[in-house]
Design a protein around this motif. Structure first.
Motif, short mmCIF file in Angstrom:
data_model
loop_
_atom_site.label_atom_id
_atom_site.label_comp_id
_atom_site.label_asym_id
_atom_site.label_seq_id
_atom_site.Cartn_x
_atom_site.Cartn_y
_atom_site.Cartn_z
N GLU A 4 0.98 -1.48 -0.08
CA GLU A 4 0.05 0.03 0.15
C GLU A 4 0.78 1.08 -0.11
O GLU A 4 1.83 1.22 0.59
CB GLU A 4 -0.82 0.16 1.17
N ILE A 5 0.57 2.10 -1.01
CA ILE A 5 1.33 3.26 -0.87
C ILE A 5 0.69 4.51 -0.75
O ILE A 5 -0.30 4.64 -1.53
CB ILE A 5 2.00 3.64 -2.44
N VAL A 6 1.09 5.44 0.25
CA VAL A 6 0.41 6.73 0.61
C VAL A 6 1.24 7.72 0.17
O VAL A 6 2.24 8.02 0.53
CB VAL A 6 0.09 6.81 2.27
N THR A 7 0.58 8.57 -0.94
CA THR A 7 1.45 9.50 -1.59
C THR A 7 0.60 10.69 -2.04
O THR A 7 -0.67 10.38 -2.13
CB THR A 7 1.96 9.01 -2.84
N ILE A 8 1.17 11.85 -2.25
CA ILE A 8 0.45 13.04 -3.04
C ILE A 8 0.66 13.05 -4.40
O ILE A 8 0.02 13.84 -5.13
CB ILE A 8 0.80 14.45 -2.32
N PHE A 9 1.44 11.98 -5.09
CA PHE A 9 1.66 11.87 -6.35
C PHE A 9 1.20 10.35 -6.92
O PHE A 9 2.46 10.01 -7.31
CB PHE A 9 3.03 12.46 -6.77
N LEU A 92 7.66 4.41 7.20
CA LEU A 92 7.93 5.77 6.48
C LEU A 92 9.52 5.88 5.90
O LEU A 92 10.41 5.46 6.39
CB LEU A 92 8.05 6.69 7.92
N LEU A 93 9.16 6.49 4.62
CA LEU A 93 10.43 6.52 3.84
C LEU A 93 10.86 8.10 3.97
O LEU A 93 10.10 9.04 3.84
CB LEU A 93 9.91 6.51 2.34
N SER A 94 11.99 7.91 4.72
CA SER A 94 12.69 9.39 4.90
C SER A 94 14.24 9.50 4.89
O SER A 94 14.82 8.14 5.07
CB SER A 94 12.11 10.13 6.12
N ALA A 95 14.78 10.47 4.72
CA ALA A 95 16.30 10.48 4.77
C ALA A 95 16.70 10.29 6.11
O ALA A 95 17.91 9.81 6.50
CB ALA A 95 16.68 12.12 4.35
N GLN A 96 16.17 10.33 7.29
CA GLN A 96 16.34 10.23 8.70
C GLN A 96 16.26 8.54 9.09
O GLN A 96 16.71 8.27 10.05
CB GLN A 96 15.82 10.91 9.57
N GLY A 119 7.15 10.60 2.12
CA GLY A 119 7.30 11.98 2.70
C GLY A 119 7.38 12.97 1.59
O GLY A 119 7.79 12.55 0.34
N ARG A 120 7.30 14.14 1.93
CA ARG A 120 7.51 15.26 0.93
C ARG A 120 7.63 16.54 1.66
O ARG A 120 7.89 16.49 2.98
CB ARG A 120 6.06 15.45 0.19
N TYR A 121 8.28 17.64 0.79
CA TYR A 121 8.62 18.75 1.32
C TYR A 121 9.65 18.47 2.44
O TYR A 121 10.78 17.78 2.31
CB TYR A 121 7.41 19.35 2.24
N GLU A 122 9.55 19.26 3.81
CA GLU A 122 10.54 18.89 4.82
C GLU A 122 10.31 17.56 5.68
O GLU A 122 11.18 17.20 6.46
CB GLU A 122 10.39 20.03 5.76
N GLY A 147 9.30 10.73 -1.20
CA GLY A 147 9.29 9.33 -1.01
C GLY A 147 9.09 8.32 -1.96
O GLY A 147 9.26 7.06 -1.97
N GLU A 148 8.66 8.84 -3.11
CA GLU A 148 8.17 7.95 -4.28
C GLU A 148 9.20 7.27 -4.88
O GLU A 148 9.07 6.11 -5.00
CB GLU A 148 7.17 8.95 -5.30
N LEU A 149 10.17 7.84 -5.24
CA LEU A 149 11.13 7.11 -5.65
C LEU A 149 11.75 5.92 -4.64
O LEU A 149 11.95 4.99 -5.28
CB LEU A 149 12.59 8.06 -6.00
N ALA A 150 11.73 6.13 -3.57
CA ALA A 150 12.33 5.32 -2.46
C ALA A 150 11.11 4.28 -2.32
O ALA A 150 11.54 3.03 -2.23
CB ALA A 150 12.36 6.17 -1.26
#
Length: 272
Positions: A4-9, A92-96, A119-122, A147-150
Motif C-alpha cells: 500500500e502506498i500513501v502519496t500525494i503523487f 515511513l520513507l525518509s532521509a532520517q 514523505g514530501r517537502y521537509e 519518498g515516491e522514488l524510495a
C-alpha cells in the motif's frame, strides 16, 4: 503479498507498474499494489496536506491528520492499539531512516502487507512516525524530493524475493548481497554456499557473446569449461570488487581461510 502506498503523487507509479517484472507479478496475482492519494483524506477545498513547521524554519511539513485518516482507511490503527503478530509493517520513507538493505528487503518480502508512507517537502509530522510506523527507512545517504522514488526501490527490491516472481528461485540468491550471512551453510560438497553465491558480497562480473568486444576479450577462465576454475575465478572477482567498491561489507562477511588469502593477495596487488 500486498503493498500500500500513501502519496500525494499517485500518478508517479503508473509506468512503474506497467513494465518489467512487477507488471508480470501483478498480472499473475503474485503481488498486489494499492496507491492511495493523500489529498483524498483532506477536508478543505484546497485539499491541503501540508503546513508550516512549529518553531520556524524553511519549507513545509506533511500534516498528521490526512495521513492518519489514510492509514485508518487501510485498517491501520496506532501501534498501541494493534493486535499482535499481524504480518504487516508500516514504513515511513525518509532521509532520517535506517539504511535499506537486502536483509530488510527479505524481511519485508516475508510479510502479508507493507504500507509505505511517502514523505514530501521537509518531511512528515513526527507524531505519525511515533504513533503508526514500525520502521523508518532511507534508501541512501542523499536527499530526494519525496519518498515516491524510495517506495519504488523498496517495492522492486522486496517483490523480486517473493516466491515465483523471478521464475528461477536461485536468481535472487546468486547476486550482490544475495545470501545473508546467517543463512550461509555448506553444500553437498562441503563448500560454503558463500563460495557459490554472493554471501553478502558484491556479485562477480558477467560476460556474454561476443567473446571479444571493443578490443577486450572475455576472461579465458570462463571459456575453458573447468567449473572449479570458474568457481575460484568468480569468488576472487567477488572479493576484488567488494574490496574496491564496498570494503565495509567485508567486515560482516563470512570468509573462509582461502578467501582471506585471496584478499591479502589482492591487497598486495593494489598497493604494488
Amino acid at each position: 503479498m500486498r503493498f500500500e502506498i500513501v502519496t500525494i503523487f499517485p500518478g508517479f507509479f503508473t509506468s512503474f507498474f506497467e513494465n518489467g517484472i512487477l507488471r508480470r507479478a501483478l498480472a499473475e496475482g503474485l503481488v498486489e499494489v494499492g496507491v492511495h492519494d493523500l489529498r483524498a483524506f483532506t477536508h478543505d477545498r484546497h485539499r491541503t496536506v501540508d503546513d508550516r513547521p512549529f518553531g520556524g524554519g524553511e519549507g513545509m511539513v506533511l500534516k498528521p491528520q490526512p495521513i492518519a485518516e489514510a492509514l485508518a482507511s487501510l485498517g491501520i490503527e496506532p501501534k498501541a492499539l494493534r493486535a499482535q503478530a499481524i504480518p504487516q509493517q508500516v514504513v515511513l520513507l525518509s532521509a532520517q531512516g535506517r539504511p535499506f538493505t537486502q536483509s530488510l528487503a527479505r524481511q519485508l518480502a516475508s510479510l502479508d502487507r507493507v504500507v509505505l508512507i511517502c514523505g514530501r517537502y521537509e518531511g512528515v509530522d513526527e507524531r505519525i512516525n511515533q504513533l503508526y510506523c514500525d520502521m523508518e527507512l532511507s534508501i541512501g545517504d542523499y536527499v530526494l524530493s519525496g519518498g515516491e522514488l524510495a517506495a519504488a526501490v523498496v517495492i522492486d527490491a522486496a517483490m523480486r524475493l517473493i516466491p515465483g516472481v523471478l521464475g528461477n528461485e536461485a536468481s535472487s540468491e546468486f547476486e550482490s548481497f544475495g545470501i545473508p550471512d546467517a543463512e550461509i551453510s555448506s553444500d553437498e560438497e562441503g563448500v560454503p554456499r558463500s563460495q557459490h553465491g554472493a554471501g553478502g558480497l558484491l556479485d562477480y562480473p558477467h560476460y556474454t557473446r561476443p567473446a571479444e568486444f571493443g578490443g577486450l576479450p572475455v576472461p579465458e577462465t570462463l571459456l575453458n569449461g573447468d567449473h572449479q576454475a570458474i568457481r575460484r575465478w568468480r569468488r576472487e572477482q567477488q572479493l576484488r570488487k567488494t574490496l574496491v567498491n564496498r570494503p565495509d561489507l567485508l567486515e560482516n562477511a563470512v570468509l573462509s581461510k582461502e578467501d582471506r588469502k585471496v584478499l591479502e593477495s589482492i591487497r598486495r596487488q593494489e598497493t604494488d
